[in-house]
Design a protein around this motif. Structure first.
Motif, PDB file in Angstrom:
ATOM      1  N   TYR A 265       0.793  -1.202   0.079  1.00  0.00           N
ATOM      2  CA  TYR A 265      -0.015  -0.028   0.173  1.00  0.00           C
ATOM      3  C   TYR A 265       0.714   1.222  -0.017  1.00  0.00           C
ATOM      4  O   TYR A 265       0.429   2.288  -0.491  1.00  0.00           O
ATOM      5  CB  TYR A 265      -1.172   0.045   1.062  1.00  0.00           C
ATOM      6  N   GLY A 266       2.204   1.108   0.566  1.00  0.00           N
ATOM      7  CA  GLY A 266       3.051   2.456   0.246  1.00  0.00           C
ATOM      8  C   GLY A 266       3.728   2.411  -0.817  1.00  0.00           C
ATOM      9  O   GLY A 266       4.232   3.483  -1.157  1.00  0.00           O
ATOM     10  N   ILE A 267       3.803   1.323  -1.791  1.00  0.00           N
ATOM     11  CA  ILE A 267       4.459   1.161  -2.968  1.00  0.00           C
ATOM     12  C   ILE A 267       3.558   1.761  -4.200  1.00  0.00           C
ATOM     13  O   ILE A 267       4.079   2.456  -4.896  1.00  0.00           O
ATOM     14  CB  ILE A 267       5.110  -0.068  -3.291  1.00  0.00           C
TER      15      ILE A 267
ATOM     16  N   GLU B 161       2.883   4.339  -9.382  1.00  0.00           N
ATOM     17  CA  GLU B 161       1.908   5.089 -10.495  1.00  0.00           C
ATOM     18  C   GLU B 161       2.485   6.516 -10.844  1.00  0.00           C
ATOM     19  O   GLU B 161       2.414   6.600 -11.999  1.00  0.00           O
ATOM     20  CB  GLU B 161       0.521   5.173  -9.734  1.00  0.00           C
ATOM     21  N   LYS B 162       3.160   7.011 -10.042  1.00  0.00           N
ATOM     22  CA  LYS B 162       3.833   8.360 -10.005  1.00  0.00           C
ATOM     23  C   LYS B 162       5.057   8.008 -10.969  1.00  0.00           C
ATOM     24  O   LYS B 162       5.153   8.678 -11.987  1.00  0.00           O
ATOM     25  CB  LYS B 162       4.056   8.923  -8.829  1.00  0.00           C
ATOM     26  N   ARG B 163       5.869   7.020 -10.723  1.00  0.00           N
ATOM     27  CA  ARG B 163       7.107   6.803 -11.507  1.00  0.00           C
ATOM     28  C   ARG B 163       6.635   6.404 -12.823  1.00  0.00           C
ATOM     29  O   ARG B 163       7.209   6.732 -14.046  1.00  0.00           O
ATOM     30  CB  ARG B 163       7.889   5.774 -10.852  1.00  0.00           C
ATOM     31  N   ARG B 164       5.414   5.759 -13.245  1.00  0.00           N
ATOM     32  CA  ARG B 164       5.119   5.227 -14.393  1.00  0.00           C
ATOM     33  C   ARG B 164       4.742   6.520 -15.394  1.00  0.00           C
ATOM     34  O   ARG B 164       4.890   6.096 -16.461  1.00  0.00           O
ATOM     35  CB  ARG B 164       3.934   4.384 -14.409  1.00  0.00           C
ATOM     36  N   HIS B 165       4.336   7.343 -14.834  1.00  0.00           N
ATOM     37  CA  HIS B 165       3.772   8.538 -15.754  1.00  0.00           C
ATOM     38  C   HIS B 165       4.848   9.634 -15.787  1.00  0.00           C
ATOM     39  O   HIS B 165       4.486  10.668 -16.277  1.00  0.00           O
ATOM     40  CB  HIS B 165       2.488   9.038 -15.110  1.00  0.00           C
TER      41      HIS B 165
END
Length: 100
Positions: A58-60, A65-69
């Protein structure tokens, strides 16, 4: 073999099986992935400063998601010789296809 990102459900399973002290190979067998993929996921997204800390899904997930975009072009924009080359060619009215 094509590449696919880990899903939120897979990260959930990884975190709980790691907490239960399952081996990487057993976790991989249960979710249908290669054990090195599990190892890379834990190294990439697991705890950085405390190796004994727990990998929590849940912390990951928000970080992933932020890194993916996030744009990957920032590396090219920081390389000054390349930036100067492109700017010079654009001033000379070269088409972008030729510059590339």
């Amino acid at each position: 073999m094509s590449y696919s990102h880990f899903t939120e459900k897979e990260r959930y399973v990884i975190s709980h099986l790691r907490l239960a002290k399952f081996s990487l190979r057993e976790i991989a067998r249960r979710i249908g992935r290669h054990h090195t993929s599990i190892s890379r996921e834990i190294k990439r997204n697991g705890p950085k400063y405390a190796p004994d800390a727990v990998y929590w899904y849940y912390g990951i997930q928000p970080v992933v998601e932020k890194r993916r975009h996030k744009a990957r072009s920032h590396r090219r924009q920081n390389y000054q010789p390349l930036v100067e080359y492109v700017e010079d060619r654009l001033r000379m009215d070269w088409p972008p296809e030729v510059i590339a």
